[in-house]
Write a protein that holds these residues in place. Structure first.
Motif, PDB file in Angstrom:
ATOM      1  N   SER A 115       0.801  -1.225   0.000  1.00  9.58           N
ATOM      2  CA  SER A 115       0.000   0.000   0.000  1.00  9.58           C
ATOM      3  C   SER A 115       0.835   1.277   0.000  1.00  9.58           C
ATOM      4  N   ASN A 116       2.039   1.239   0.572  1.00  7.22           N
ATOM      5  CA  ASN A 116       2.838   2.457   0.700  1.00  7.22           C
ATOM      6  C   ASN A 116       3.359   2.916  -0.662  1.00  7.22           C
ATOM      7  N   VAL A 117       3.302   4.220  -0.901  1.00  4.62           N
ATOM      8  CA  VAL A 117       3.833   4.823  -2.131  1.00  4.62           C
ATOM      9  C   VAL A 117       4.753   5.975  -1.745  1.00  4.62           C
ATOM     10  N   ILE A 118       5.878   6.062  -2.433  1.00  4.89           N
ATOM     11  CA  ILE A 118       6.826   7.151  -2.205  1.00  4.89           C
ATOM     12  C   ILE A 118       6.533   8.294  -3.169  1.00  4.89           C
ATOM     13  N   ALA A 119       6.398   9.491  -2.630  1.00  5.90           N
ATOM     14  CA  ALA A 119       6.290  10.715  -3.435  1.00  5.90           C
ATOM     15  C   ALA A 119       7.367  11.672  -2.940  1.00  5.90           C
ATOM     16  N   PHE A 120       7.465  12.828  -3.599  1.00  4.36           N
ATOM     17  CA  PHE A 120       8.584  13.724  -3.308  1.00  4.36           C
ATOM     18  C   PHE A 120       8.122  15.121  -2.907  1.00  4.36           C
ATOM     19  N   THR A 121       9.000  15.790  -2.180  1.00  7.18           N
ATOM     20  CA  THR A 121       8.757  17.174  -1.797  1.00  7.18           C
ATOM     21  C   THR A 121       8.461  18.017  -3.041  1.00  7.18           C
ATOM     22  N   ASN A 122       7.513  18.908  -2.932  1.00  7.57           N
ATOM     23  CA  ASN A 122       7.096  19.831  -3.993  1.00  7.57           C
ATOM     24  C   ASN A 122       6.408  19.147  -5.175  1.00  7.57           C
ATOM     25  N   GLY A 123       6.090  17.867  -5.030  1.00  6.44           N
ATOM     26  CA  GLY A 123       5.371  17.186  -6.109  1.00  6.44           C
ATOM     27  C   GLY A 123       3.928  17.650  -6.190  1.00  6.44           C
ATOM     28  N   PHE A 124       3.386  17.617  -7.398  1.00  6.06           N
ATOM     29  CA  PHE A 124       1.959  17.908  -7.598  1.00  6.06           C
ATOM     30  C   PHE A 124       1.391  16.844  -8.533  1.00  6.06           C
ATOM     31  N   HIS A 125       0.328  16.158  -8.071  1.00  3.67           N
ATOM     32  CA  HIS A 125      -0.211  15.048  -8.855  1.00  3.67           C
ATOM     33  C   HIS A 125      -1.724  15.098  -9.009  1.00  3.67           C
ATOM     34  N   ALA A 142      -3.016  13.023  -1.821  1.00  2.00           N
ATOM     35  CA  ALA A 142      -2.129  12.508  -0.783  1.00  2.00           C
ATOM     36  C   ALA A 142      -0.677  12.576  -1.243  1.00  2.00           C
ATOM     37  N   ALA A 143      -0.447  12.391  -2.547  1.00  2.00           N
ATOM     38  CA  ALA A 143       0.904  12.435  -3.102  1.00  2.00           C
ATOM     39  C   ALA A 143       1.354  13.854  -3.433  1.00  2.00           C
ATOM     40  N   THR A 144       0.434  14.802  -3.395  1.00  2.00           N
ATOM     41  CA  THR A 144       0.739  16.206  -3.690  1.00  2.00           C
ATOM     42  C   THR A 144       1.278  16.887  -2.437  1.00  2.00           C
ATOM     43  N   GLY A 145       2.319  17.703  -2.602  1.00  2.00           N
ATOM     44  CA  GLY A 145       2.937  18.336  -1.449  1.00  2.00           C
ATOM     45  C   GLY A 145       2.335  19.663  -1.042  1.00  2.00           C
ATOM     46  N   ASN A 146       1.672  20.352  -1.982  1.00  2.00           N
ATOM     47  CA  ASN A 146       1.226  21.715  -1.740  1.00  2.00           C
ATOM     48  C   ASN A 146       0.182  21.793  -0.632  1.00  2.00           C
ATOM     49  N   HIS A 156      -1.703  24.244   0.387  1.00  2.00           N
ATOM     50  CA  HIS A 156      -2.936  24.939   0.030  1.00  2.00           C
ATOM     51  C   HIS A 156      -3.973  23.949  -0.493  1.00  2.00           C
ATOM     52  N   HIS A 157      -3.526  23.036  -1.352  1.00  2.00           N
ATOM     53  CA  HIS A 157      -4.442  22.032  -1.883  1.00  2.00           C
ATOM     54  C   HIS A 157      -4.744  20.950  -0.854  1.00  2.00           C
ATOM     55  N   ARG A 158      -3.732  20.521  -0.124  1.00  2.00           N
ATOM     56  CA  ARG A 158      -3.935  19.472   0.873  1.00  2.00           C
ATOM     57  C   ARG A 158      -4.887  19.921   1.972  1.00  2.00           C
ATOM     58  N   GLY A 159      -4.834  21.212   2.289  1.00  2.00           N
ATOM     59  CA  GLY A 159      -5.658  21.725   3.365  1.00  2.00           C
ATOM     60  C   GLY A 159      -7.151  21.657   3.100  1.00  2.00           C
ATOM     61  N   ALA A 160      -7.523  21.516   1.840  1.00  2.00           N
ATOM     62  CA  ALA A 160      -8.947  21.463   1.495  1.00  2.00           C
ATOM     63  C   ALA A 160      -9.521  20.049   1.561  1.00  2.00           C
ATOM     64  N   ALA A 161      -8.684  19.061   1.900  1.00  2.00           N
ATOM     65  CA  ALA A 161      -9.116  17.665   1.839  1.00  2.00           C
ATOM     66  C   ALA A 161     -10.220  17.349   2.843  1.00  2.00           C
ATOM     67  N   GLY A 162     -10.103  17.873   4.054  1.00  2.00           N
ATOM     68  CA  GLY A 162     -11.137  17.614   5.057  1.00  2.00           C
ATOM     69  C   GLY A 162     -10.986  16.296   5.784  1.00  2.00           C
ATOM     70  N   HIS A 194      -3.432   9.656   3.540  1.00  2.00           N
ATOM     71  CA  HIS A 194      -2.496   8.623   3.968  1.00  2.00           C
ATOM     72  C   HIS A 194      -2.067   7.768   2.771  1.00  2.00           C
ATOM     73  N   GLY A 195      -1.179   6.827   3.048  1.00  2.00           N
ATOM     74  CA  GLY A 195      -0.695   5.916   2.019  1.00  2.00           C
ATOM     75  C   GLY A 195       0.524   6.412   1.280  1.00  2.00           C
ATOM     76  N   ILE A 196       1.040   7.574   1.681  1.00  2.00           N
ATOM     77  CA  ILE A 196       2.188   8.182   1.002  1.00  2.00           C
ATOM     78  C   ILE A 196       3.288   8.467   2.021  1.00  2.00           C
ATOM     79  N   GLN A 197       4.513   8.170   1.648  1.00  2.00           N
ATOM     80  CA  GLN A 197       5.683   8.595   2.423  1.00  2.00           C
ATOM     81  C   GLN A 197       6.523   9.488   1.528  1.00  2.00           C
ATOM     82  N   ARG A 198       6.892  10.668   2.027  1.00  2.00           N
ATOM     83  CA  ARG A 198       7.539  11.672   1.182  1.00  2.00           C
ATOM     84  C   ARG A 198       9.040  11.719   1.446  1.00  2.00           C
ATOM     85  N   LEU A 199       9.797  11.888   0.339  1.00  2.00           N
ATOM     86  CA  LEU A 199      11.250  11.988   0.404  1.00  2.00           C
ATOM     87  C   LEU A 199      11.719  13.260  -0.286  1.00  2.00           C
ATOM     88  N   PRO A 200      12.946  13.715   0.003  1.00  2.00           N
ATOM     89  CA  PRO A 200      13.473  14.906  -0.673  1.00  2.00           C
ATOM     90  C   PRO A 200      13.675  14.658  -2.164  1.00  2.00           C
TER      91      PRO A 200
END
Length: 421
Positions: free
Chosen positions: A127-137, A145-149, A151-157, A161-167
């Motif tokens: 289930s775990n997926v790696i995404a990156f800092t500053n990514g937008f998907h 969940a994979a998007t870093g921004n 502003h957009h994440r804050g609207a999720a409510g 989960h399911g994402i681990q972020r790396l540099p």
């Protein structure tokens, strides 16, 4: 403007920056209902690589409509789909020695990302997926969940989960891939073995950050060694935007899964798809579906775009020449105004200039609009001015747009320098 102010949701964004009513568009230009002309250095956020109302693509679409070609057919077989598949295989995949099956998802890029993530998890059972800092998907829940921004994440409510972020490559001076491999091989790192890594080779909304070829090669090798699927999100950087049809071509890698949208339809018509290595096609019938998976009008214009622009290297050469012009002007202006502009970013005709603040970038963008050019900003603080003209722009139009950028910067500079002093 009253009807928009009264009836349209506050969620609109581009209209807030470009407050005129557009009526027509052609090539690299938009025209307001009053007849004012604006050079378009936004290009539908990358959905209009071949310009507005491209005459060749338009005629193919009009001919298709005139003969009552199928408009909507769910995912049934159609002549338009067959012709697109043949053109994509013959002119795009085969010359690049790529073997992919194609999945047509709902018409948005975020839906293609959702499908790719679901497929990776289904194939691997992880289930775990790696995404990156500053990514937008995208902004639907899985892609968000994979998007870093924030502003957009804050609207999720709800919790994403399911994402681990790396540099990302170069982020904060960190070697994110060294960290990644260390965590993979350390049984106490707390990282669940990932199903996939999701990456943009050039981060669009994240600020035109470019992953080096060597970094992508290391990432690809790491994924292979640890049996992790590599997903390249080529929704904004693909279809020629960075200079080659796929943005990952210069690195010489073959991702397991690729997502495409935006300009794949050629004419700006909604279309998204997922490319997957054949052995990964483990879907059961209808597991990921949608009423509008397979836009026949987009198949027609996509096929014509491929046959017109991707049967030889003429467009790639043109992109390279235009990209060099953008580079020359941006670097000249950085030398001239170091108080405002810090560095050039991006690749191909996906370039931009990082300003010292989002405020400066917004002022320059607003002045560009006042002088007849539409251009947007990107990055964590909207500090990157983003040059996104059509790939088919003429040399004269490109020069005109770059001249507007120069004049706009010259207009803003005294205000800012005076303020700083």
């Amino acid at each position: 403007m009253n009807i928009f102010n009264e009836k349209e949701s506050n969620v609109q964004s581009y209209a807030n920056h470009f407050p005129v009513v557009f009526a027509t568009a052609k090539g690299s230009c938009l025209y307001s209902e009053r007849g004012d002309r604006y050079l378009d250095f936004l290009s539908g956020a990358g959905a209009l690589n071949y310009g507005h109302n491209n005459a060749i693509l338009k005629q193919a679409l009009l001919d298709y409509i005139d003969r009552d070609g199928v408009t909507h057919g769910l995912d049934m077989y159609s002549q338009a789909k067959a012709e697109f598949l043949q053109a994509f295989e013959h002119h795009i995949l085969r010359p690049r020695m790529l073997d992919y099956k194609l999945q047509f998802t709902g018409p948005t890029g975020t839906n293609a990302v959702e499908a790719a993530l679901k497929l990776a998890r289904k194939v691997t059972g992880r289930s775990n997926v790696i995404a990156f800092t500053n990514g937008f998907h995208g902004c639907s829940y899985g892609a968000l969940a994979a998007t870093g921004n924030q502003h957009h994440r804050g609207a999720a409510g709800l919790h994403l989960h399911g994402i681990q972020r790396l540099p990302y490559d170069g982020y904060a001076g960190q070697d994110g891939l060294k960290l990644f491999e260390t965590m993979l091989t350390d049984g106490s790192s707390g990282m669940d073995h990932p199903a996939a890594v999701l990456v943009e080779t050039v981060q669009g909304e994240g600020g035109l950050n470019v992953a080096s070829e060597s970094w992508l090669q290391r990432l690809n090798s790491l994924c292979k060694r640890h049996k992790i699927l590599l997903i390249v999100d080529d929704i904004q950087a693909g279809c020629g935007r960075t200079g080659t049809f796929f943005s990952f071509e210069p690195a010489g890698i073959t991702p397991d899964i690729v997502t495409l949208s935006k300009s794949i339809g050629g004419y700006g018509l909604p279309m998204s798809l997922v490319l997957m290595k054949p052995e990964l096609d483990v879907w059961e019938s209808g597991e990921h579906n949608g009423t509008f998976r397979g836009n026949n009008h987009a198949f027609v214009t996509a096929t014509k775009a491929i046959e017109t622009y991707w049967t030889n290297h003429d467009l790639e050469h043109h992109i390279g020449e235009c990209a060099q012009e953008v580079t020359n002007v941006v670097e000249k202006m950085i030398r001239r105004y170091p108080e405002l502009l810090s560095r050039r970013k991006g690749r191909g005709l996906m370039q931009g200039v990082e300003c010292i603040s989002g405020e400066v970038a917004e002022k320059i963008a607003r002045e560009c609009f006042n002088q007849g050019m539409i251009i947007e900003t990107a990055g964590p603080d909207d500090e990157v001015l983003k040059f996104f003209c059509p790939l088919t722009i003429s040399s004269d139009e490109l020069k005109e747009g770059l001249d507007i950028f120069e004049r706009a910067t010259e207009t803003v500079a005294p205000q800012y320098i005076k303020k700083a002093s």
